[in-house]
Write an enzyme that holds these catalytic residues in place. Structure first.
Site, PDB file in Angstrom:
ATOM      1  N   SER A 113       0.775  -1.147   0.032  1.00 49.69           N
ATOM      2  CA  SER A 113      -0.034   0.165  -0.096  1.00 49.69           C
ATOM      3  C   SER A 113       0.898   1.245  -0.048  1.00 49.69           C
ATOM      4  CB  SER A 113      -0.848  -0.128   1.115  1.00 49.69           C
ATOM      5  OG  SER A 113      -1.701   1.106   1.264  1.00 49.69           O
ATOM      6  N   GLU A 164      -5.079  -5.115  -4.814  1.00 46.78           N
ATOM      7  CA  GLU A 164      -4.909  -5.762  -3.360  1.00 46.78           C
ATOM      8  C   GLU A 164      -4.580  -7.113  -3.395  1.00 46.78           C
ATOM      9  OE1 GLU A 164      -8.588  -4.707  -1.071  1.00 46.78           O
ATOM     10  OE2 GLU A 164      -7.855  -2.593  -0.795  1.00 46.78           O
ATOM     11  N   HIS A 166      -4.187  -0.467  -4.353  1.00 46.37           N
ATOM     12  CA  HIS A 166      -5.319  -0.603  -4.073  1.00 46.37           C
ATOM     13  C   HIS A 166      -6.315  -0.213  -5.220  1.00 46.37           C
ATOM     14  CE1 HIS A 166      -5.158  -1.155   0.271  1.00 46.37           C
ATOM     15  NE2 HIS A 166      -4.271   0.014   0.292  1.00 46.37           N
TER      16      HIS A 166
END
Lengths: 284, 284
Positions: A145, A214, A187
């Protein structure tokens, strides 16, 4: 000519002592940690398995237990030596004890959180320089992330959701510079980020845009070729042949036109050669 | 050879009497109707302006007033003669009075709603045949949302949201066949539909996928070239050079790999030649 030069020297800060650069492993966030955690397992395996020394940098996160949670995750994967560095401000980032830990690492893992915390706290510090140097010397660096977003030279700090690129749809900031020919977003499907990646590419179409879902990652090797690992897809947008963009004329949130992009949707096992800008299917 | 043949004969059901085919105008839904309604104004203008006879087909909608609302919208745009046909079942679709209205039309407008209502009620009826024939003879046919979805030979009836293509991510059904080399999706950015359009393309990569945003449309002319009108973007995904797809091996919701697609993001004024598969920027 400049363009060709950039494409040929794709590996940033090459090491002069003949080391083979370590893998750079951006992960799209929310990677599986318990049941068949293919990404973390492969990272651990590259770092030496049970005997690896993994150093965790939880700086992106404001949660106090993020680092400890990853220590436990790596221990559950068999790693005997995992340590989390508490780096919450720029003073922390200069501490010798942290530099010494990184110097012993087989692998460095940057957690999720806010990539602007990472860049503002680590940017320009000895820690940032040490991570780059260790990677050039063969240490593998993974990040999930925000920890993935920080990796390129040009970092996507934020932007609009949605498929539509617009002239003010993305905010860029300088990143850690482990990769200098990719723009990385994370994401990607889950937060609907094609528009902001397209906008980022349009600002200066010399880089390839890579949107990572993800529980999905790319393992970039020292030859600047990457392989997809994980359950989602990696969207590659290559502006090599871009024939027209309206970016230069756009203002005030205008939607953009971008003609003749290349698009690759890569699932597990697919590879991409960043130098040649060529995708490959999984080996038979 | 077959592939080349398909690409050259891009216009469906050509008219033998030398008529110039009317425009086919899929709109991505939620088109502006009051303040600067550029799409509807251009449609009305093509149909002859104030003196146009516009026939509205509200069959996709289950709301009783949809047809009347469009009658009012077109009247507010200066059209003196606009009529809505009440076609709620297959018996309605066979009525001579409706066929007579369509025979007098300068433009036909299909409203939004559910494209499966349109295809199940109109499919195989005289009305469907009449719309195709009138279009071939020069009558312009516009449709918004479901009314756009129904236009191609292969209609996207439903599917998953999100960027990620998967082997069961889309449901196709036979459409009206006004266009036979495009797959059309609508509400494209707003409902995050790239994944299902990619899946649809992967089923048989001879067609170009076109994702149309809300308040955005393409005006397809008789030379099978289209121009973008409206405030959003049109996403064109061209699989002409597709080098690999994992579709043939995929099962059970697997995410797909698709290598070497072409991607164009087109804003207002951009054009696309469906025969040559070539995008053009807006004229200077």
């Amino acid at each position: 000519m400049v363009y060709l030069k950039i494409r040929k020297t794709v590996s940033p800060s090459p090491d002069k002592q003949g080391h083979t650069r370590g893998y750079v492993i951006p992960i799209g966030g929310a990677e599986e940690r318990a049941n068949s955690p293919s990404i973390l397992e492969k990272f651990v395996s590259l770092c030496g398995g049970d005997s690896a020394h993994i150093v965790i940098i939880p700086t992106a996160s404001v949660l106090e237990d993020t680092g400890d949670r990853y220590v436990e995750i790596f221990r559950n994967l068999g790693v005997k030596s995992a340590v989390s560095l508490t780096i919450n401000d720029r003073a922390d980032a200069g501490r010798q004890v942290h530099l010494d830990e990184i110097a012993k690492a087989d692998g460095i893992f940057m957690t999720g959180g806010n990539q602007l915390r990472l860049s503002t706290i680590l940017g320009g510090t000895d820690i940032a320089q040490k991570i780059r140097k260790m990677n050039a010397m063969g240490v593998h660096v993974a990040g999930t992330s925000a920890g993935a977003a920080i990796m390129p030279q040009h970092m996507i700090a934020g932007g609009s959701m949605g498929n539509t690129p617009s002239n003010d749809g993305v905010n860029l900031a300088p990143g850690l510079g482990l990769v200098n020919t990719l723009l990385i977003d994370q994401h990607f499907s889950q937060r609907d980020r094609i528009g902001r990646l397209l906008t980022a590419i349009s600002y200066n179409p010399y880089m390839v845009g890579v949107g990572i879902d993800e529980d999905t990652s790319i393992f970039i090797d020292s030859d600047q070729r990457f392989e997809v690992v994980g359950s989602g897809t990696v969207t590659v947008i290559d502006p090599s042949d871009l024939s027209y963009t309206s970016m230069s004329k756009a203002s005030g949130g205008d939607t953009l036109s971008l003609l003749d992009l290349k698009l690759h949707v890569l699932s597990v096992g697919c590879q991409f050669d960043m130098g040649q800008r060529k995708p490959y299917p999984p080996p038979e």
